[in-house]
Design an enzyme around this catalytic site. Structure first.
Site, PDB file in Angstrom:
ATOM      1  CG  ASP A 182      -2.027   0.979   1.175  1.00 23.37           C
ATOM      2  OD1 ASP A 182      -1.749   2.185   0.985  1.00 23.37           O
ATOM      3  OD2 ASP A 182      -3.190   0.574   1.311  1.00 23.37           O
ATOM      4  CB  VAL A 198      -9.132   1.516  -4.599  1.00 19.70           C
ATOM      5  CG1 VAL A 198      -8.845   0.833  -5.932  1.00 19.70           C
ATOM      6  CG2 VAL A 198      -8.150   2.668  -4.376  1.00 19.70           C
ATOM      7  CG  HIS A 204      -8.549  -3.439  -1.782  1.00 22.57           C
ATOM      8  ND1 HIS A 204      -9.482  -2.748  -2.529  1.00 22.57           N
ATOM      9  CD2 HIS A 204      -8.296  -2.674  -0.705  1.00 22.57           C
ATOM     10  CE1 HIS A 204      -9.761  -1.609  -1.930  1.00 22.57           C
ATOM     11  NE2 HIS A 204      -9.066  -1.540  -0.804  1.00 22.57           N
ATOM     12  CG  HIS A 222      -6.592  -2.558   3.770  1.00 21.29           C
ATOM     13  ND1 HIS A 222      -5.884  -1.454   3.356  1.00 21.29           N
ATOM     14  CD2 HIS A 222      -7.843  -2.412   3.255  1.00 21.29           C
ATOM     15  CE1 HIS A 222      -6.665  -0.674   2.634  1.00 21.29           C
ATOM     16  NE2 HIS A 222      -7.864  -1.226   2.557  1.00 21.29           N
TER      17      HIS A 222
HETATM   18  P1  AMP Z   1      -9.710   1.218   0.485  1.00 18.00           P
HETATM   19  O1  AMP Z   1      -9.974   2.529   1.150  1.00 18.00           O
HETATM   20  O2  AMP Z   1      -9.990   0.015   1.308  1.00 18.00           O
HETATM   21  O3  AMP Z   1     -10.387   1.199  -0.859  1.00 18.00           O
HETATM   22  O4  AMP Z   1      -8.152   1.170   0.287  1.00 18.00           O
HETATM   23  C1  AMP Z   1      -7.480   1.545  -0.847  1.00 18.00           C
HETATM   24  C2  AMP Z   1      -6.034   1.535  -0.470  1.00 18.00           C
HETATM   25  O5  AMP Z   1      -5.278   1.641  -1.660  1.00 18.00           O
HETATM   26  C3  AMP Z   1      -5.592   2.700   0.434  1.00 18.00           C
HETATM   27  O6  AMP Z   1      -5.047   2.185   1.621  1.00 18.00           O
HETATM   28  C4  AMP Z   1      -4.569   3.449  -0.406  1.00 18.00           C
HETATM   29  O7  AMP Z   1      -3.493   3.921   0.353  1.00 18.00           O
HETATM   30  C5  AMP Z   1      -4.137   2.400  -1.401  1.00 18.00           C
HETATM   31  N1  AMP Z   1      -3.682   2.864  -2.695  1.00 18.00           N
HETATM   32  C6  AMP Z   1      -4.202   3.839  -3.463  1.00 18.00           C
HETATM   33  N2  AMP Z   1      -3.528   3.944  -4.615  1.00 18.00           N
HETATM   34  C7  AMP Z   1      -2.571   2.986  -4.583  1.00 18.00           C
HETATM   35  C8  AMP Z   1      -1.551   2.571  -5.491  1.00 18.00           C
HETATM   36  N3  AMP Z   1      -1.361   3.169  -6.678  1.00 18.00           N
HETATM   37  N4  AMP Z   1      -0.729   1.553  -5.119  1.00 18.00           N
HETATM   38  C9  AMP Z   1      -0.886   0.950  -3.922  1.00 18.00           C
HETATM   39  N5  AMP Z   1      -1.834   1.296  -3.030  1.00 18.00           N
HETATM   40  C10 AMP Z   1      -2.658   2.295  -3.357  1.00 18.00           C
END
Ligand code: AMP
Length: 143
Positions: free
Chosen positions: A36, A101, A105, A107
């Site tokens: 992340d 996003v 996924h 975490h």
């Molecule tokens: P969520 O809020 O559960 O959708 O988490 C999305 C996660 O993706 C967040 O923790 C962000 O920090 C992470 N994130 C966003 N863009 C990227 C990227 N390009 N590469 C890796 N992680 C990312």
């Protein structure tokens, strides 16, 4: 209420297609794991199924076996690689829950006694730190 459709141009879809770089630590035929970029703690890893769904709510249930097999592998590896006391697993569904996003996924975050998590989607980590952390996880996955 009907869900919004899956967007094939979401950032994780682009990472899965190799259009955007990522620090990958694991890949098999169904699942990818990468660092992340805004970690809530050192070693914060995302485990992402290759099959498209916005989140858990619209996913095909056949996604979960392969996905959580890798979640367990990565959880064990981050615990070992970072000498963590525990591991937090989180997963968000739709904006009200904190999802940002819209490709399913999970975490995986190493935890240390007495150390709180940093904010969700806080500051960007330096690429060299992400690269070092990814290497620790790859090494632990291979041991
Ligand atoms: P969520 O809020 O559960 O959708 O988490 C999305 C996660 O993706 C967040 O923790 C962000 O920090 C992470 N994130 C966003 N863009 C990227 C990227 N390009 N590469 C890796 N992680 C990312």
């Amino acid at each position: 209420m009907a869900q919004t459709a899956y967007d094939t141009d979401n950032i994780f879809a682009k990472i899965l297609r190799g259009e955007i770089p990522s620090h990958r630590v694991y890949e098999d035929e169904a699942v990818v794991a990468f660092m992340d970029v805004m970690p809530q703690g050192p070693g914060h890893t995302l485990v992402v199924p290759k099959s498209p769904s916005r989140n858990l709510l619209d996913a095909d249930p056949s996604t979960f076996g392969p996905l959580f097999t890798v979640v367990q592998k990565v959880a064990r590896a981050v615990k070992q690689g970072f000498g963590a006391d525990g591991v937090t697993i989180m997963q968000f569904n739709e904006p009200a829950s904190g999802q940002t996003v819209y490709h399913l996924h999970v975490h995986v975050i190493p935890r240390f006694d007495g150390t709180p998590l940093k904010p969700h989607t806080g500051g960007m980590e330096k690429p060299e730190v992400l690269a070092q952390n990814a290497e620790k996880i790859r090494a632990a996955l291979q041991s």
